[in-house]
Design an enzyme around this catalytic site. Structure first.
Site, PDB file in Angstrom:
ATOM      1  N   VAL A   1       0.851  -1.188   0.000  1.00  0.00           N
ATOM      2  CA  VAL A   1       0.000   0.000   0.000  1.00  0.00           C
ATOM      3  C   VAL A   1       0.886   1.237   0.000  1.00  0.00           C
ATOM      4  CG1 VAL A   1      -1.954  -1.106   1.148  1.00  0.00           C
ATOM      5  CG2 VAL A   1      -0.186  -0.046   2.509  1.00  0.00           C
ATOM      6  N   ASP A   2       0.319   2.353  -0.424  1.00  0.00           N
ATOM      7  CA  ASP A   2       1.096   3.585  -0.436  1.00  0.00           C
ATOM      8  C   ASP A   2       1.063   4.251   0.936  1.00  0.00           C
ATOM      9  OD1 ASP A   2      -1.371   4.711  -0.236  1.00  0.00           O
ATOM     10  OD2 ASP A   2      -1.367   5.612  -2.217  1.00  0.00           O
ATOM     11  N   LYS A   3       1.763   5.343   1.069  1.00  0.00           N
ATOM     12  CA  LYS A   3       1.914   6.004   2.363  1.00  0.00           C
ATOM     13  C   LYS A   3       0.763   6.914   2.743  1.00  0.00           C
ATOM     14  CE  LYS A   3       4.764   9.481   0.249  1.00  0.00           C
ATOM     15  NZ  LYS A   3       4.462  10.781   0.248  1.00  0.00           N
TER      16      LYS A   3
END
Length: 187
Positions: A119-121
């Site tokens: 997942v992204d930040k």
């Protein structure tokens, strides 16, 4: 201020997603439907042959009927046709209770094969409350920075303030006495 009403609210969107997921067919359900389309007529035919055979050769209508019903009950494809959609409905319902929304049944089935999730930040996956993960002070020690930040946040009800206070308590920091604190909501 209302940003959405009726079917345009977040809750309505969640309900719609769960309903769509429960109404969609997983690949395994399509396979079960294809098998059932062939299996059901075959089982019914075998039950009719059983009935006719027992009635013609045994002579008793009751015995023939009991044996035909036994064939239907034992070879019933109902479990095949009902188990898959029931499992999907239960799975998406339990997921929704846990805050997990499933777009459709195929996604639910494919999720079982997932080995790595990246997942992204942006915080797409969260615990639902903020948490202090790292303290990176510029000119003072980490413990001192956390103690000062927590001391300033003691009276606040803000979720980030609570996260800082939890981190300070977990580190065993002794917080300074707080005096004259006043929260002004919205300011």
């Amino acid at each position: 201020r209302a940003t959405g009403v009726g079917e345009h609210t977040l809750l309505a969107g969640i309900i719609r997603l769960v309903a769509e997921a429960q109404g969609s067919k997983a690949p395994v359900q399509r396979l079960a439907d294809r098998i059932s389309a062939v299996f059901v007529p075959i089982v019914c035919a075998i039950a009719l042959v059983t009935f006719a055979g027992w009635w013609l050769y045994g002579g008793a209508f009751n015995e023939a009927l009991i044996n035909a019903v036994a064939v239907l009950v034992i070879a019933c494809p109902c479990a095949l046709g009902l188990a898959t959609p029931t499992a999907i409905m239960v799975g998406t319902g339990q997921g929704a209770r846990a805050g997990i929304l499933v777009k459709n049944a195929e996604a639910l089935e494919r999720a079982e094969k997932t080995r790595i999730l990246a997942v992204d930040k942006t915080g797409t996956l969260t615990l639902g409350e903020p948490e202090v993960t790292d303290v990176v002070p510029l000119a003072i020690a980490v413990d001192q920075a956390l103690t000062l930040a927590a001391g300033l946040e003691q009276g606040s009800e803000h979720p980030l303030a609570k996260a800082i206070l939890r981190a300070a308590k977990a580190s065993g920091a002794a917080l300074p006495e707080l005096a004259g604190f006043k929260a002004t909501p919205g300011a």
